[in-house]
Design an enzyme around this catalytic site. Sequence first.
Site, PDB file in Angstrom:
ATOM      1  N   ASN A  24       0.859  -1.186   0.000  1.00  0.00           N
ATOM      2  CA  ASN A  24       0.000   0.000   0.000  1.00  0.00           C
ATOM      3  C   ASN A  24       0.893   1.232   0.000  1.00  0.00           C
ATOM      4  OD1 ASN A  24       0.508   0.819   2.800  1.00  0.00           O
ATOM      5  ND2 ASN A  24      -0.568  -1.103   3.259  1.00  0.00           N
ATOM      6  N   GLY A  32      -2.572  -9.315   3.774  1.00  0.00           N
ATOM      7  CA  GLY A  32      -2.414 -10.061   2.520  1.00  0.00           C
ATOM      8  C   GLY A  32      -0.961 -10.379   2.199  1.00  0.00           C
ATOM      9  N   VAL A  33      -0.616 -10.202   0.940  1.00  0.00           N
ATOM     10  CA  VAL A  33       0.737 -10.473   0.466  1.00  0.00           C
ATOM     11  C   VAL A  33       1.758  -9.635   1.246  1.00  0.00           C
ATOM     12  CG1 VAL A  33       2.290 -10.268  -1.515  1.00  0.00           C
ATOM     13  CG2 VAL A  33      -0.044 -11.030  -1.865  1.00  0.00           C
ATOM     14  N   ASP A  34       1.418  -8.389   1.452  1.00  0.00           N
ATOM     15  CA  ASP A  34       2.303  -7.441   2.131  1.00  0.00           C
ATOM     16  C   ASP A  34       2.687  -7.962   3.520  1.00  0.00           C
ATOM     17  OD1 ASP A  34       3.662  -5.076   2.372  1.00  0.00           O
ATOM     18  OD2 ASP A  34       1.893  -3.824   2.662  1.00  0.00           O
ATOM     19  N   SER A 122      -4.040  -6.278  -6.546  1.00  0.00           N
ATOM     20  CA  SER A 122      -5.352  -5.613  -6.359  1.00  0.00           C
ATOM     21  C   SER A 122      -6.537  -6.556  -6.162  1.00  0.00           C
ATOM     22  CB  SER A 122      -5.697  -4.647  -7.525  1.00  0.00           C
ATOM     23  OG  SER A 122      -4.930  -3.470  -7.447  1.00  0.00           O
ATOM     24  N   THR A 123      -6.301  -7.876  -6.187  1.00  0.00           N
ATOM     25  CA  THR A 123      -7.462  -8.784  -6.131  1.00  0.00           C
ATOM     26  C   THR A 123      -7.852  -9.207  -4.710  1.00  0.00           C
ATOM     27  OG1 THR A 123      -6.105 -10.783  -6.352  1.00  0.00           O
ATOM     28  CG2 THR A 123      -6.909  -9.762  -8.392  1.00  0.00           C
ATOM     29  N   VAL A 125      -7.650  -7.224  -0.743  1.00  0.00           N
ATOM     30  CA  VAL A 125      -8.297  -6.104  -0.040  1.00  0.00           C
ATOM     31  C   VAL A 125      -8.789  -5.038  -1.036  1.00  0.00           C
ATOM     32  CG1 VAL A 125      -7.860  -4.237   1.618  1.00  0.00           C
ATOM     33  CG2 VAL A 125      -6.936  -6.510   2.036  1.00  0.00           C
TER      34      VAL A 125
END
Length: 169
Positions: A24, A32-34, A122-123, A125
């Site tokens: 972000n 998520g991934v982050d 983008s898929t 959150v």
Amino acid sequence: MTTITLVQGDITRQSVDAIVNAANSSLLGGGGVDGAIHRRGGPAILAECRKLRASHYGKGLATGRAVATTAGELDARWVIHTVGPVWQGPGSDPSLLASCYRESLRVADKLSARTVAFPAISTGVFRWPMEDAARVAVETVGDMETAVEEVRFVLFDERAYEAFAEQVR
Ligand code: ADP
């Protein structure tokens, strides 16, 4: 010639030159991934992100842009952080999502990375519909002039994997 490969799994388990993070704009971590990348990669990644915020990225990273840091303890040399757009409903402009893939590969080229793993940006959150996100991802990578030899899409679940498989057929 860039080869596109698809894997169902966890992006933090990949052995590649560069792992792309669906970050972000704060660059200071998220879900998520982050979250997974910072957890498994350790504190060195966040430390470099904080330095970026204190220098060239005082306002954070803009949507559609990309920047690299160390990959910490991940089995990669770099993490390339990019900020996907939030889905705004039908009619959402896919150009910023395409820009994430393009800019990430541009950064990868500057680093001379040859293998790059992408999540489905983008898929999560940010709610971009998987089928449309897969189309944008595969088309954009396919249209790129890049020295990257392998672009590996790492899809977390079967639905994501199938959506991407539909596009590379
Ligand atoms: P965004 O904010 O760009 O939507 P997310 O991280 O929320 O990013 O989700 C992006 C995609 O990554 C989603 O499809 C999600 O299911 C998937 N994902 C979550 N964790 C992982 C992981 N460890 N490896 C690969 N994909 C993941």
